[in-house]
Design an enzyme around this catalytic site. Structure first.
Site, PDB file in Angstrom:
ATOM      1  CB  THR A 197       9.819   6.496   0.833  1.00 29.94           C
ATOM      2  OG1 THR A 197      10.505   5.450   1.500  1.00 29.94           O
ATOM      3  CG2 THR A 197      10.025   7.806   1.584  1.00 29.94           C
ATOM      4  CE  LYS A 254      12.637   5.906   4.041  1.00 29.52           C
ATOM      5  NZ  LYS A 254      13.830   5.111   4.189  1.00 29.52           N
ATOM      6  CE  LYS A 292      10.716   8.989  -2.766  1.00 27.80           C
ATOM      7  NZ  LYS A 292      10.051   7.698  -2.943  1.00 27.80           N
TER       8      LYS A 292
HETATM    9  P1  NAD Z   1      12.585   0.884  -8.061  1.00 25.97           P
HETATM   10  O1  NAD Z   1      12.402   2.001  -9.029  1.00 25.97           O
HETATM   11  O2  NAD Z   1      13.761  -0.027  -8.192  1.00 25.97           O
HETATM   12  O3  NAD Z   1      11.264  -0.052  -8.060  1.00 25.97           O
HETATM   13  C1  NAD Z   1       9.966   0.400  -8.226  1.00 25.97           C
HETATM   14  C2  NAD Z   1       9.211  -0.646  -9.044  1.00 25.97           C
HETATM   15  O4  NAD Z   1       7.839  -0.271  -9.130  1.00 25.97           O
HETATM   16  C3  NAD Z   1       9.725  -0.793 -10.474  1.00 25.97           C
HETATM   17  O5  NAD Z   1      10.095  -2.139 -10.728  1.00 25.97           O
HETATM   18  C4  NAD Z   1       8.541  -0.346 -11.339  1.00 25.97           C
HETATM   19  O6  NAD Z   1       8.440  -1.040 -12.562  1.00 25.97           O
HETATM   20  C5  NAD Z   1       7.378  -0.675 -10.409  1.00 25.97           C
HETATM   21  N1  NAD Z   1       6.153   0.043 -10.758  1.00 25.97           N
HETATM   22  C6  NAD Z   1       5.975   1.364 -10.971  1.00 25.97           C
HETATM   23  N2  NAD Z   1       4.680   1.632 -11.281  1.00 25.97           N
HETATM   24  C7  NAD Z   1       4.034   0.433 -11.256  1.00 25.97           C
HETATM   25  C8  NAD Z   1       2.691   0.037 -11.511  1.00 25.97           C
HETATM   26  N3  NAD Z   1       1.742   0.932 -11.847  1.00 25.97           N
HETATM   27  N4  NAD Z   1       2.377  -1.273 -11.403  1.00 25.97           N
HETATM   28  C9  NAD Z   1       3.314  -2.182 -11.060  1.00 25.97           C
HETATM   29  N5  NAD Z   1       4.617  -1.870 -10.824  1.00 25.97           N
HETATM   30  C10 NAD Z   1       4.967  -0.575 -10.923  1.00 25.97           C
HETATM   31  O7  NAD Z   1      12.557   1.560  -6.620  1.00 25.97           O
HETATM   32  P2  NAD Z   1      13.110   0.940  -5.224  1.00 25.97           P
HETATM   33  O8  NAD Z   1      14.544   1.288  -5.042  1.00 25.97           O
HETATM   34  O9  NAD Z   1      12.690  -0.492  -5.143  1.00 25.97           O
HETATM   35  O10 NAD Z   1      12.281   1.823  -4.194  1.00 25.97           O
HETATM   36  C11 NAD Z   1      10.889   1.612  -3.972  1.00 25.97           C
HETATM   37  C12 NAD Z   1      10.449   2.486  -2.804  1.00 25.97           C
HETATM   38  O11 NAD Z   1      11.226   2.159  -1.650  1.00 25.97           O
HETATM   39  C13 NAD Z   1      10.644   3.991  -3.044  1.00 25.97           C
HETATM   40  O12 NAD Z   1       9.535   4.664  -2.544  1.00 25.97           O
HETATM   41  C14 NAD Z   1      11.911   4.322  -2.273  1.00 25.97           C
HETATM   42  O13 NAD Z   1      11.944   5.664  -1.834  1.00 25.97           O
HETATM   43  C15 NAD Z   1      11.801   3.353  -1.114  1.00 25.97           C
HETATM   44  N6  NAD Z   1      13.090   2.977  -0.495  1.00 25.97           N
HETATM   45  C16 NAD Z   1      14.153   2.658  -1.271  1.00 25.97           C
HETATM   46  C17 NAD Z   1      15.353   2.300  -0.652  1.00 25.97           C
HETATM   47  C18 NAD Z   1      16.571   1.945  -1.487  1.00 25.97           C
HETATM   48  O14 NAD Z   1      17.661   1.818  -0.905  1.00 25.97           O
HETATM   49  N7  NAD Z   1      16.439   1.735  -2.796  1.00 25.97           N
HETATM   50  C19 NAD Z   1      15.458   2.264   0.754  1.00 25.97           C
HETATM   51  C20 NAD Z   1      14.328   2.562   1.523  1.00 25.97           C
HETATM   52  C21 NAD Z   1      13.142   2.915   0.873  1.00 25.97           C
END
Ligand code: NAD
Length: 305
Positions: A99, A174, A249
């Site tokens: 997102t 979204k 966010k």
């Molecule tokens: P998270 O922080 O758990 O996971 C993000 C991952 O990206 C981490 O494991 C991090 O190490 C990795 N990362 C960051 N930079 C990187 C790089 N340069 N190379 C490789 N890996 C890298 O976040 P999440 O909860 O999984 O959310 C991810 C996305 O999904 C966000 O944009 C969030 O807004 C969206 N989202 C989350 C939810 C939810 O319920 N958690 C629901 C819908 C959408």
């Protein structure tokens, strides 16, 4: 494009980790990469190949899926010298499921097109439980042909894959959806707080509102008071779920988009202000439904130690 077999999955966090495993379950060969060794280990145990870098992950991939925290990470993972654009095979499909803001999504899509890649922005709704169950809703922005190419890749992770429009339209859908969710959650919390003050039993109020015109998803699928919806985070001390920080966010992305587009969204702005206050008092890591505690006046920040 329909012969996609090898997928590179980058970003194996709360969402991306289980999504990658659902692609494995869907019969794809998945090369997974994350900066976290622990996340990589879990992906490997679930049947992915643990890649050592972005270049290693995308080598031989027919499609790349990313699930990263925010726009800056997406720009870096795609555009850096050691990123996807520099190392992926010409013409492969790129699906960014993170997102992020609409402007960055359009910018990355334009860079991808210039370099001959097929790209969609494909953010999701549903949260961690849906990521695990393979029942996310994907909102896809990109050309019709790109959408059709993305469908078989997204389907093993989805209950619905919907074409929202051109590049950036998935992100637009979204943030509008999540602005509505933030507002409806606060409204639902306020209704329970007032019901409590008026001496109504929360379960009775739930039973009535769920069958009356106040019915909404925050009430009937994610109830902010414990009891009525057993799967809701309110039943486990507001452990996320979807953190208040993530909601903040998304509300800030919506506020920025409203400013850029000259749209009047006063309740969206108020929801952002309330979630910012909740974050300030230590609620950022709490599920977003936990804001009811701040509204009721009995919130204590969790001990992060
Ligand atoms: P998270 O922080 O758990 O996971 C993000 C991952 O990206 C981490 O494991 C991090 O190490 C990795 N990362 C960051 N930079 C990187 C790089 N340069 N190379 C490789 N890996 C890298 O976040 P999440 O909860 O999984 O959310 C991810 C996305 O999904 C966000 O944009 C969030 O807004 C969206 N989202 C989350 C939810 C939810 O319920 N958690 C629901 C819908 C959408």
């Amino acid at each position: 494009m329909s012969n996609i077999q090898n997928i590179a999955f980058i970003g194996l966090g709360n969402m991306g980790g289980p999504m990658a495993l659902n692609l494995v379950a869907g019969g794809f060969e998945v090369a997974a990469f994350d900066l976290s060794a622990e996340a990589l280990q879990i992906a490997k145990a679930g049947g992915c190949r643990a890649a050592t870098s972005i270049a290693d992950a995308v080598a031989g991939a027919d499609a790349v899926v990313t699930m990263l925290p925010a726009g800056t990470h997406v720009l870096g993972v795609y555009g850096a010298d050691d990123g996807v654009f520099a190392h992926a095979k010409a013409g492969v499909l790129l699906c960014d499921c993170s997102t992020i803001d609409v402007g960055t999504a359009r910018d990355v899509a334009a860079q991808a097109a210039k370099q001959g890649f097929v790209m969609v922005d494909s953010p999701v709704s549903g949260g961690v439980a849906a990521a695990q169950a393979g029942s996310l809703t994907f909102m896809v922005g990109g050309e019709e042909a790109a959408f059709r190419a993305a469908q078989p890749v997204l389907e093993p992770m989805a209950k619905a894959v919907i074409h929202a429009g051109d590049a950036g339209a998935g992100q637009a859908a979204k943030i509008c959806n999540n602005m509505l969710l933030g507002i409806s959650m606060i409204g639902t919390c306020e209704a329970f707080v007032l019901a409590e003050k008026l001496g109504l039993d929360p379960q009775r109020f739930f039973d009535i509102a769920a069958k009356a015109s106040g019915q909404n998803w925050s009430l009937t699928s994610y109830c902010p008071v414990p009891g009525p919806v057993p799967t809701a985070p309110s039943n486990r001390g507001y452990a996320p779920g979807f953190t208040a920080a993530m909601m903040l966010k998304d509300l800030r992305l919506a506020a920025q988009a409203a400013k850029d587009g000259n749209a009047s969204t006063p309740l969206g702005a108020e929801a952002a202000a309330l979630y910012a206050r909740f974050d300030d008092v230590g609620g950022g890591s709490v599920d977003f439904s936990g804001i009811i505690q701040m509204l009721r006046g009995d919130f204590t920040a969790p001990d992060e130690g």
